[in-house]
Design an enzyme around this catalytic site. Structure first.
Site, PDB file in Angstrom:
ATOM      1  N   ASP A 263      -3.959 -31.663 -19.444  1.00  0.00           N
ATOM      2  CA  ASP A 263      -2.611 -31.181 -19.726  1.00  0.00           C
ATOM      3  C   ASP A 263      -2.073 -32.180 -20.731  1.00  0.00           C
ATOM      4  O   ASP A 263      -1.848 -33.353 -20.389  1.00  0.00           O
ATOM      5  CB  ASP A 263      -1.757 -31.196 -18.448  1.00  0.00           C
ATOM      6  CG  ASP A 263      -0.353 -30.688 -18.713  1.00  0.00           C
ATOM      7  OD1 ASP A 263       0.207 -31.022 -19.778  1.00  0.00           O
ATOM      8  OD2 ASP A 263       0.196 -29.960 -17.875  1.00  0.00           O
ATOM      9  N   HIS A 264      -1.891 -31.757 -21.963  1.00  0.00           N
ATOM     10  CA  HIS A 264      -1.614 -32.756 -23.002  1.00  0.00           C
ATOM     11  C   HIS A 264      -0.287 -33.495 -22.772  1.00  0.00           C
ATOM     12  O   HIS A 264      -0.065 -34.548 -23.341  1.00  0.00           O
ATOM     13  CB  HIS A 264      -1.689 -32.142 -24.403  1.00  0.00           C
ATOM     14  CG  HIS A 264      -0.480 -31.361 -24.815  1.00  0.00           C
ATOM     15  ND1 HIS A 264      -0.277 -30.064 -24.462  1.00  0.00           N
ATOM     16  CD2 HIS A 264       0.594 -31.714 -25.541  1.00  0.00           C
ATOM     17  CE1 HIS A 264       0.872 -29.646 -24.963  1.00  0.00           C
ATOM     18  NE2 HIS A 264       1.428 -30.624 -25.629  1.00  0.00           N
TER      19      HIS A 264
ATOM     20  N   HIS B   4       2.897 -28.047 -17.841  1.00  0.00           N
ATOM     21  CA  HIS B   4       3.709 -29.143 -18.383  1.00  0.00           C
ATOM     22  C   HIS B   4       4.966 -29.435 -17.547  1.00  0.00           C
ATOM     23  O   HIS B   4       5.239 -30.568 -17.190  1.00  0.00           O
ATOM     24  CB  HIS B   4       4.154 -28.830 -19.813  1.00  0.00           C
ATOM     25  CG  HIS B   4       3.032 -28.427 -20.718  1.00  0.00           C
ATOM     26  ND1 HIS B   4       1.751 -28.911 -20.572  1.00  0.00           N
ATOM     27  CD2 HIS B   4       2.985 -27.591 -21.787  1.00  0.00           C
ATOM     28  CE1 HIS B   4       0.972 -28.376 -21.508  1.00  0.00           C
ATOM     29  NE2 HIS B   4       1.695 -27.576 -22.250  1.00  0.00           N
TER      30      HIS B   4
HETATM   31  C1  BG6 Z   1       1.474 -25.851 -25.449  1.00  0.00           C
HETATM   32  C2  BG6 Z   1       2.033 -24.459 -25.471  1.00  0.00           C
HETATM   33  O1  BG6 Z   1       0.733 -26.069 -24.296  1.00  0.00           O
HETATM   34  O2  BG6 Z   1       2.547 -26.782 -25.517  1.00  0.00           O
HETATM   35  C3  BG6 Z   1       2.876 -24.240 -26.710  1.00  0.00           C
HETATM   36  O3  BG6 Z   1       0.969 -23.516 -25.439  1.00  0.00           O
HETATM   37  C4  BG6 Z   1       3.937 -25.295 -26.827  1.00  0.00           C
HETATM   38  O4  BG6 Z   1       3.463 -22.942 -26.706  1.00  0.00           O
HETATM   39  C5  BG6 Z   1       3.335 -26.683 -26.682  1.00  0.00           C
HETATM   40  O5  BG6 Z   1       4.542 -25.150 -28.103  1.00  0.00           O
HETATM   41  C6  BG6 Z   1       4.407 -27.735 -26.588  1.00  0.00           C
HETATM   42  O6  BG6 Z   1       3.807 -29.000 -26.688  1.00  0.00           O
HETATM   43  P1  BG6 Z   1       4.606 -30.223 -27.285  1.00  0.00           P
HETATM   44  O7  BG6 Z   1       3.689 -31.385 -27.128  1.00  0.00           O
HETATM   45  O8  BG6 Z   1       4.923 -29.878 -28.729  1.00  0.00           O
HETATM   46  O9  BG6 Z   1       5.858 -30.326 -26.474  1.00  0.00           O
END
Ligand code: BG6
Length: 510
Positions: A201-202, A264
């Site tokens: 989960d990034h 997230h």
């Molecule tokens: C991704 C979603 O996991 O996270 C995207 O699929 C979203 O729709 C993105 O834009 C948001 O990531 P960050 O790091 O830009 O907040």
């Protein structure tokens, strides 16, 4: 409001000491779907940054697996081109590409052309890998996750022997609802042990997300206040200004709930609300996260708002509504916004609402956790001109601002008692010097050294889906959808959700 910046002083223990991690182990990093966007934008730049920081072993190599008819040399060139664009700095310093680092890394990039379903692809891979350590990164569409892992099993590539490890990193979306997530876990676990699976989960790669635990558990003064006796409610916001971009096909069947909440948003909530783990051991941390997610009440229909952006403007430029975006059904009922009131049924949080919201095309890009403390008793100020006390709020800024702000009251200088809300701010970039980062470096490095703390375990994933499953069930029926203008704070119904409880959202835009 005045702003006081927490600054280094001789009385403060300056803990900005160098933290030098060890080099990762030798081995092969195999990227399935290596010709795609994720690999170009994030994985290769992250590996380059690790190489540049001296964290990759001299016997570290990359094998890209994809279907395209390209040569390894073409691929290296295309990685190099995008690296020049995407190796970014968090600060204002320009980052230059170090040719020597890139050469060492790119000399060890190989290519295997083949379909993910075909045995021949895995045979070719097996010949190149031999009995080295190996990480398989699945940067592919979700429908290939099961197939690839099955094939890794059949070909023997998933089998750990002697000292050589075999690990698989899986991107989201991990399932599209609770049932499919459970089925995918079962399928993976037929081939792999749980300890071989690294579900990414990034958000957990973001320093500020990792800092939530450090902040809560390494400071004596937060934890005693961190409960229902002192906290009125918590707001979690993950707001974006971007629209659906080029992803209409994916997003139409996904929507904001699936795309952002079980993963997230639930990670942010779990980090904020979990109990202290007995150690920083991966399972100890993940046990506590799962426990708190499992303690969330089944969400009620009237506690959920689904929204979709209509035409509006972003940074003063007109933008179209979701239904007018290329590739989107003009009658689409896909939500691009969701707000929910969640209650956690445990001793620490009983009665404390967690309001979460996330959406596209909102007033600003902002991910933040706002912990609202209960007001002090007003009694003392009865006979003064002060008519109300400013609530104490602790803001954990995740992005784009990275830091922590405390909001409290102070006496406005003068002969009578007047109070003003002031803010004390800790800014990450001001205090620590951070190297260039894509947010994937820590995650990749942790997988190399076998630390799964920042990855999701099967029960963690399933607990996240369980929270949103009631919402997904209602969505089968024609579900309510509230529209909001692009560039706004979101639908009015989301304001009503909090107004019902005599509360209001913090503003997203400035
Ligand atoms: C991704 C979603 O996991 O996270 C995207 O699929 C979203 O729709 C993105 O834009 C948001 O990531 P960050 O790091 O830009 O907040």
């Amino acid at each position: 409001m005045e702003s006081i910046v927490a600054s280094a002083s001789s009385q403060i223990d300056d803990t900005r000491h160098e933290n030098v991690p060890r080099r990762g182990p030798p081995g092969v990093f195999v990227i399935f779907g290596g010709g795609g966007d994720l690999t170009h934008r994030l994985l290769v730049p992250a590996l380059y940054n690790l190489a540049s920081a001296g964290l990759l072993d001299s016997h570290f190599s990359i094998i890209v697996v994809d279907r395209a008819d390209v040569s390894a040399a073409d691929l290296r060139q295309s990685f190099h081109d995008s690296l020049e664009n995407f190796v970014t700095s968090r600060g204002t310093e320009a980052v230059t590409l170090h040719d020597d680092v890139w050469k060492r890394l790119s000399d060890n990039i190989d290519y295997v052309r083949g379909a993910f379903e075909e045995t021949a692809t895995y045979d070719a891979l097996a010949r190149k890998i031999g009995n080295q350590n190996c990480i398989f990164y699945l940067a592919v569409a979700a429908r290939f996750f099961g197939t690839i892992v099955d094939q890794l099993g059949v070909s023997g590539l998933a089998k750990e022997s002697g000292k050589a490890f075999r690990r698989v990193i899986i991107e989201k979306p991990f399932g599209s609802d609770l049932q499919s997530a459970i089925a995918l876990n079962e399928r993976l676990l037929r081939t792999l042990g749980e300890s071989q699976i690294y579900r990414i989960d990034h958000y957990l790669g973001k320093e500020t997300v990792q800092n939530i635990l450090a902040l809560r558990f390494s400071n004596g003064f937060f934890e005693p206040l961190w409960n229902r006796d002192n906290i009125d409610h918590v707001q979690i916001t993950a707001a974006e200004t971007v629209g659906v971009e080029q992803r209409a096909r994916f997003y139409e069947s996904t929507g904001a709930v699936r795309d952002m909440v079980p993963n997230h948003v639930m990670q942010l909530l779990a980090m904020t609300a979990m109990e202290a783990p007995i150690s920083f051991d991966a399972d100890a941390v993940r046990d506590e996260k799962t426990k708190v997610l499992k303690a969330i009440h089944a969400v009620q229909h009237h506690d959920v708002v689904r929204g979709q952006y209509a035409a509006g403007s972003i940074k003063e430029q007109p933008v179209v509504g979701y239904r007018e975006e290329p590739g989107v059904d003009p009658h689409s009922h896909t939500e691009t916004y969701v707000a929910m009131k969640l209650m956690i049924d445990n001793w620490r949080w009983a009665g404390v609402p967690f309001y979460v919201r996330t959406g596209k095309r909102l007033a600003a890009r902002k991910t933040e956790i706002a912990v609202h403390f209960k007001s002090a008793p007003y009694a003392l100020f009865r006979d003064t001109p002060v008519d109300k006390l400013t609530p104490n709020i602790m803001l954990l800024h995740i992005q784009p601002t990275e830091g922590v702000t405390l909001q409290f009251s102070a006496k406005i200088p003068g002969p009578t008692v007047h109070l003003g809300g002031v803010r004390m701010k800790f800014d990450y970039s001001e205090w620590f010097h951070e190297g260039p980062s894509t947010g994937y470096e820590t995650l990749l490095y942790d997988c190399m050294i076998g630390d799964a703390t920042l990855f999701q375990r099967a029960d963690n994933i399933e607990a996240g889906w369980r929270v949103v499953q009631p919402v997904l069930d209602w969505m089968h029926a024609p579900a309510g959808l509230d529209f909001y203008a692009a560039g706004s704070e979101g639908p009015k119904a989301a304001d009503d959700l909090l107004a019902r409880d005599h509360r209001h959202w913090l503003k997203i835009g400035s």
